[in-house]
Design a protein around this motif. Structure first.
Motif, PDB file in Angstrom:
ATOM      1  N   LYS A  26     -29.724  37.816 -69.745  1.00  0.00           N
ATOM      2  CA  LYS A  26     -29.327  36.644 -70.287  1.00  0.00           C
ATOM      3  C   LYS A  26     -27.921  36.261 -70.592  1.00  0.00           C
ATOM      4  O   LYS A  26     -27.393  35.236 -70.502  1.00  0.00           O
ATOM      5  CB  LYS A  26     -30.023  36.546 -71.822  1.00  0.00           C
ATOM      6  N   ILE A  27     -27.259  37.343 -70.911  1.00  0.00           N
ATOM      7  CA  ILE A  27     -25.867  37.276 -71.220  1.00  0.00           C
ATOM      8  C   ILE A  27     -25.035  36.993 -69.986  1.00  0.00           C
ATOM      9  O   ILE A  27     -24.264  35.980 -69.795  1.00  0.00           O
ATOM     10  CB  ILE A  27     -25.066  38.456 -71.934  1.00  0.00           C
ATOM     11  N   SER A  28     -25.463  37.635 -68.805  1.00  0.00           N
ATOM     12  CA  SER A  28     -24.879  37.468 -67.304  1.00  0.00           C
ATOM     13  C   SER A  28     -25.180  35.869 -66.925  1.00  0.00           C
ATOM     14  O   SER A  28     -24.361  35.167 -66.622  1.00  0.00           O
ATOM     15  CB  SER A  28     -25.317  38.478 -66.457  1.00  0.00           C
ATOM     16  N   GLU A  29     -26.291  35.392 -67.293  1.00  0.00           N
ATOM     17  CA  GLU A  29     -26.551  34.168 -67.044  1.00  0.00           C
ATOM     18  C   GLU A  29     -25.799  33.054 -67.673  1.00  0.00           C
ATOM     19  O   GLU A  29     -25.531  32.215 -67.084  1.00  0.00           O
ATOM     20  CB  GLU A  29     -28.194  33.749 -67.058  1.00  0.00           C
ATOM     21  N   ASN A  30     -25.341  33.279 -68.946  1.00  0.00           N
ATOM     22  CA  ASN A  30     -24.737  32.378 -69.658  1.00  0.00           C
ATOM     23  C   ASN A  30     -23.285  32.204 -68.901  1.00  0.00           C
ATOM     24  O   ASN A  30     -22.780  31.298 -69.037  1.00  0.00           O
ATOM     25  CB  ASN A  30     -24.551  32.931 -71.191  1.00  0.00           C
ATOM     26  N   PRO A  64     -26.329  42.922 -64.213  1.00  0.00           N
ATOM     27  CA  PRO A  64     -26.277  41.559 -63.828  1.00  0.00           C
ATOM     28  C   PRO A  64     -24.294  41.668 -63.604  1.00  0.00           C
ATOM     29  O   PRO A  64     -23.960  41.870 -64.459  1.00  0.00           O
ATOM     30  CB  PRO A  64     -26.681  40.719 -64.422  1.00  0.00           C
ATOM     31  N   ASN A  65     -24.271  40.619 -62.643  1.00  0.00           N
ATOM     32  CA  ASN A  65     -22.810  40.439 -62.320  1.00  0.00           C
ATOM     33  C   ASN A  65     -22.303  39.277 -61.456  1.00  0.00           C
ATOM     34  O   ASN A  65     -23.053  38.799 -60.745  1.00  0.00           O
ATOM     35  CB  ASN A  65     -22.454  41.794 -61.300  1.00  0.00           C
ATOM     36  N   LEU A  66     -21.432  38.534 -61.999  1.00  0.00           N
ATOM     37  CA  LEU A  66     -20.760  37.440 -61.405  1.00  0.00           C
ATOM     38  C   LEU A  66     -19.595  38.200 -60.515  1.00  0.00           C
ATOM     39  O   LEU A  66     -18.757  38.639 -60.899  1.00  0.00           O
ATOM     40  CB  LEU A  66     -20.280  36.174 -62.330  1.00  0.00           C
ATOM     41  N   MET A  67     -19.381  37.583 -59.379  1.00  0.00           N
ATOM     42  CA  MET A  67     -18.463  38.168 -58.490  1.00  0.00           C
ATOM     43  C   MET A  67     -17.564  36.868 -57.812  1.00  0.00           C
ATOM     44  O   MET A  67     -18.532  36.127 -57.101  1.00  0.00           O
ATOM     45  CB  MET A  67     -18.578  39.141 -57.503  1.00  0.00           C
ATOM     46  N   TYR A  68     -16.512  37.137 -57.668  1.00  0.00           N
ATOM     47  CA  TYR A  68     -15.710  36.084 -56.685  1.00  0.00           C
ATOM     48  C   TYR A  68     -14.100  36.719 -56.401  1.00  0.00           C
ATOM     49  O   TYR A  68     -13.834  37.457 -56.903  1.00  0.00           O
ATOM     50  CB  TYR A  68     -15.260  34.710 -57.524  1.00  0.00           C
ATOM     51  N   MET A  69     -13.701  35.957 -55.197  1.00  0.00           N
ATOM     52  CA  MET A  69     -12.568  36.380 -54.683  1.00  0.00           C
ATOM     53  C   MET A  69     -11.497  35.404 -54.572  1.00  0.00           C
ATOM     54  O   MET A  69     -12.095  34.264 -54.038  1.00  0.00           O
ATOM     55  CB  MET A  69     -12.848  37.183 -53.454  1.00  0.00           C
ATOM     56  N   ASN A 103     -19.853  36.505 -73.534  1.00  0.00           N
ATOM     57  CA  ASN A 103     -20.595  36.684 -72.428  1.00  0.00           C
ATOM     58  C   ASN A 103     -20.265  37.334 -71.274  1.00  0.00           C
ATOM     59  O   ASN A 103     -20.617  37.555 -70.044  1.00  0.00           O
ATOM     60  CB  ASN A 103     -20.980  35.173 -71.901  1.00  0.00           C
ATOM     61  N   VAL A 104     -19.338  38.287 -71.627  1.00  0.00           N
ATOM     62  CA  VAL A 104     -18.725  39.429 -70.415  1.00  0.00           C
ATOM     63  C   VAL A 104     -18.743  40.674 -71.152  1.00  0.00           C
ATOM     64  O   VAL A 104     -17.993  40.807 -72.035  1.00  0.00           O
ATOM     65  CB  VAL A 104     -17.622  38.761 -69.652  1.00  0.00           C
ATOM     66  N   SER A 105     -19.367  41.615 -70.859  1.00  0.00           N
ATOM     67  CA  SER A 105     -19.375  42.803 -71.126  1.00  0.00           C
ATOM     68  C   SER A 105     -17.846  43.898 -70.461  1.00  0.00           C
ATOM     69  O   SER A 105     -17.527  44.737 -71.214  1.00  0.00           O
ATOM     70  CB  SER A 105     -20.498  43.994 -71.065  1.00  0.00           C
ATOM     71  N   LYS A 106     -17.939  43.568 -69.388  1.00  0.00           N
ATOM     72  CA  LYS A 106     -16.744  44.211 -68.443  1.00  0.00           C
ATOM     73  C   LYS A 106     -16.270  43.492 -67.238  1.00  0.00           C
ATOM     74  O   LYS A 106     -16.978  42.875 -66.718  1.00  0.00           O
ATOM     75  CB  LYS A 106     -17.659  45.466 -67.902  1.00  0.00           C
ATOM     76  N   ASN A 107     -15.000  43.489 -67.220  1.00  0.00           N
ATOM     77  CA  ASN A 107     -14.173  42.505 -66.108  1.00  0.00           C
ATOM     78  C   ASN A 107     -13.500  43.530 -65.496  1.00  0.00           C
ATOM     79  O   ASN A 107     -12.752  44.426 -65.987  1.00  0.00           O
ATOM     80  CB  ASN A 107     -13.464  41.655 -66.906  1.00  0.00           C
ATOM     81  N   VAL A 108     -13.797  43.522 -63.840  1.00  0.00           N
ATOM     82  CA  VAL A 108     -13.190  44.578 -63.344  1.00  0.00           C
ATOM     83  C   VAL A 108     -12.487  43.642 -62.090  1.00  0.00           C
ATOM     84  O   VAL A 108     -12.664  42.901 -61.710  1.00  0.00           O
ATOM     85  CB  VAL A 108     -14.254  45.543 -62.474  1.00  0.00           C
ATOM     86  N   THR A 109     -10.989  44.108 -62.164  1.00  0.00           N
ATOM     87  CA  THR A 109     -10.163  43.175 -61.197  1.00  0.00           C
ATOM     88  C   THR A 109      -9.421  43.997 -60.091  1.00  0.00           C
ATOM     89  O   THR A 109      -9.017  45.335 -60.237  1.00  0.00           O
ATOM     90  CB  THR A 109      -9.017  42.457 -61.937  1.00  0.00           C
ATOM     91  N   THR A 110      -9.761  43.700 -58.896  1.00  0.00           N
ATOM     92  CA  THR A 110      -9.346  44.571 -57.828  1.00  0.00           C
ATOM     93  C   THR A 110      -8.563  43.959 -56.906  1.00  0.00           C
ATOM     94  O   THR A 110      -8.887  42.801 -56.280  1.00  0.00           O
ATOM     95  CB  THR A 110     -10.663  45.339 -57.129  1.00  0.00           C
ATOM     96  N   PHE A 111      -7.273  44.429 -56.557  1.00  0.00           N
ATOM     97  CA  PHE A 111      -6.362  43.615 -55.602  1.00  0.00           C
ATOM     98  C   PHE A 111      -6.529  44.322 -54.239  1.00  0.00           C
ATOM     99  O   PHE A 111      -6.365  45.639 -54.049  1.00  0.00           O
ATOM    100  CB  PHE A 111      -4.891  43.925 -56.051  1.00  0.00           C
ATOM    101  N   LEU A 112      -6.614  43.396 -53.388  1.00  0.00           N
ATOM    102  CA  LEU A 112      -6.613  43.790 -51.930  1.00  0.00           C
ATOM    103  C   LEU A 112      -5.550  43.263 -50.977  1.00  0.00           C
ATOM    104  O   LEU A 112      -5.059  42.122 -51.646  1.00  0.00           O
ATOM    105  CB  LEU A 112      -7.773  43.413 -51.298  1.00  0.00           C
TER     106      LEU A 112
END
Length: 120
Positions: A26-30, A64-69, A103-112
Motif C-alpha cells: 500500500k505504501i509503495s503503491e502510494n 515492493p519497489n519503484l525503480m528508475y534510471m 511513502n518510502v522506507s528505503k532509497n538506494v542510489t547507485t551510480f554507473l
C-alpha cells in the motif's frame, strides 16, 4: 524514452539508478501514484533528467519497489539537475501534500559509468 540528449564524452557520463522501497504494498503503491499521477515523471522530463527507464519491480527481495534510471553529462550536471529538482515549486508543493507523506522506507542510489565501447 529514446536516446539521451547528451553530447559530452562517454568517459564523463554518469547513470543514476534509484530504487524506492516501501514497507508495505500500500505504501509503495502510494509512491508509484505520486510518481505517475502526481507527475514526478513530467517534472523529470521538464527538467531534462534524460530518463533511461521508469519501472516497478515485480520480482525479487526488494519488493515492493519503484525503480528508475536517469543519465547526465557528468557528476556536476547530475548535481545541478537534483538541485533544480529540490528547489522546483511543483516538487515542493507535491512533496508537501499529506497523502504523499512517508511513502518510502528505503532509497538506494547507485551510480554507473559507461565503458569506452558503450553506445550511449
Amino acid at each position: 524514452y529514446g536516446v539521451p540528449d547528451l553530447s559530452g564524452p562517454n568517459k564523463d557520463r554518469i547513470y543514476e539508478l534509484r530504487s524506492y522501497e516501501g514497507h508495505t504494498e500500500k505504501i509503495s503503491e502510494n509512491k508509484i501514484k505520486m510518481f505517475n499521477d502526481g507527475d514526478e515523471v513530467g517534472l523529470f522530463k521538464r527538467l531534462g533528467f534524460n530518463a533511461v527507464f521508469y519501472g516497478e519491480v515485480i520480482s525479487g527481495p526488494t519488493m515492493p519497489n519503484l525503480m528508475y534510471m536517469t543519465t547526465f553529462e557528468n557528476k556536476a550536471d547530475r548535481d545541478a539537475h537534483w538541485d533544480a529538482f529540490r528547489s522546483d515549486p511543483y516538487w515542493k508543493e507535491l512533496s508537501s501534500l499529506p497523502q504523499y507523506q512517508n511513502n518510502v522506507s528505503k532509497n538506494v542510489t547507485t551510480f554507473l559509468y559507461p565503458t569506452d565501447y558503450s553506445d550511449i
